[in-house]
Design an enzyme around this catalytic site. Structure first.
Site, PDB file in Angstrom:
ATOM      1  N   GLN A  51       0.825  -1.220   0.000  1.00 29.23           N
ATOM      2  CA  GLN A  51       0.000   0.000   0.000  1.00 29.23           C
ATOM      3  C   GLN A  51       0.861   1.273   0.000  1.00 29.23           C
ATOM      4  O   GLN A  51       0.357   2.345  -0.313  1.00 29.23           O
ATOM      5  CB  GLN A  51      -0.932   0.033   1.219  1.00 29.23           C
ATOM      6  CG  GLN A  51      -2.031  -1.020   1.166  1.00 29.23           C
ATOM      7  CD  GLN A  51      -2.928  -0.935   2.378  1.00 29.23           C
ATOM      8  OE1 GLN A  51      -2.625  -1.466   3.432  1.00 29.23           O
ATOM      9  NE2 GLN A  51      -4.044  -0.239   2.239  1.00 29.23           N
ATOM     10  N   CYS A  94     -10.721   0.260   3.608  1.00 27.66           N
ATOM     11  CA  CYS A  94      -9.310   0.088   3.262  1.00 27.66           C
ATOM     12  C   CYS A  94      -8.731   1.454   2.933  1.00 27.66           C
ATOM     13  O   CYS A  94      -9.362   2.238   2.233  1.00 27.66           O
ATOM     14  CB  CYS A  94      -9.189  -0.835   2.048  1.00 27.66           C
ATOM     15  SG  CYS A  94      -7.491  -1.104   1.520  1.00 27.66           S
TER      16      CYS A  94
HETATM   17 ZN   LIG Z   1      -6.526  -2.532   2.974  1.00 24.67          ZN
END
Ligand SMILES: [Zn+2]
Length: 191
Positions: A51, A94
């Site tokens: 991420q 998220c």
């Molecule tokens: Zn996530």
């Protein structure tokens, strides 16, 4: 303390499989520390290395609720070694899919094996939100997002909206307008 930029979907790097780390060395620890700071600042309760654009099998978590208080958890090469037959459903969010939430069913209890921040192998039994969070973050290491667990119809709707939001943001930035994100909105925790 160094904050990293969190990638948002759709981004090809979020769909890649991450590589295990050889050892938890100073570089890995730096990544873990930066990720934790980035996660707190977002704010979120879990973050996976891809991420922030690092394709390494590293995740960080910190769940702070009345029923579950973990403190910061650092995991390198996390693996689910046991999973319950029964599922639990949570509304997941998220940090890479900002402002979107959906119910996802996953095994209610799992045991995760990982190397901690000192490189020591640990097993941790997880249930409730912690079980969901651990599975959500490990999914990131395999290029899987929570929207991959829901219907294609709903997934495509969310991804289209994210793309639209990004284009609007880019246009506003080009025109020098301030960011208009609603930070006060009541929402489920982002993972
Ligand atoms: Zn996530």
């Amino acid at each position: 303390m160094a904050l990293r930029t969190i990638l948002t979907a759709p981004d090809p790097r979020l769909k890649k499989k991450s590589k295990p780390v050889d050892t938890v060395d100073a570089e890995t620890r730096q990544l873990m520390d930066d990720m934790l700071d980035t996660m707190y600042a977002a704010p979120g309760i879990g973050l996976a290395a891809p991420q922030v654009g690092e394709l390494k099998r590293v995740i960080v978590l910190d769940i702070d609720r009345e029923d579950t208080k973990t403190g910061p958890l650092f995991m390198a090469n996390p693996e689910i070694v046991e999973a319950s037959d029964d599922d639990a459903t949570y509304e997941e969010g998220c940090l890479s899919l900002p402002d979107h939430y959906s119910d996802v069913a996953r095994p209610a209890r799992v045991k995760v094996r990982y190397l901690d921040r000192d490189g020591v192998q640990k097993d941790l039994a997880c249930e409730g939100l912690l079980a969901t969070c651990v599975q959500h973050e490990i999914d990131h290491l395999d290029g899987i997002l929570f929207v991959d667990h829901i219907s294609a119809l709903k997934r495509n709707m969310i991804l289209r909206k994210l793309l639209k939001t990004r284009k609007e943001k880019e246009r506003d930035e080009a025109e020098g307008k301030p960011a208009a994100r609603d930070k006060d909105k009541e929402s489920a925790p982002a993972l």
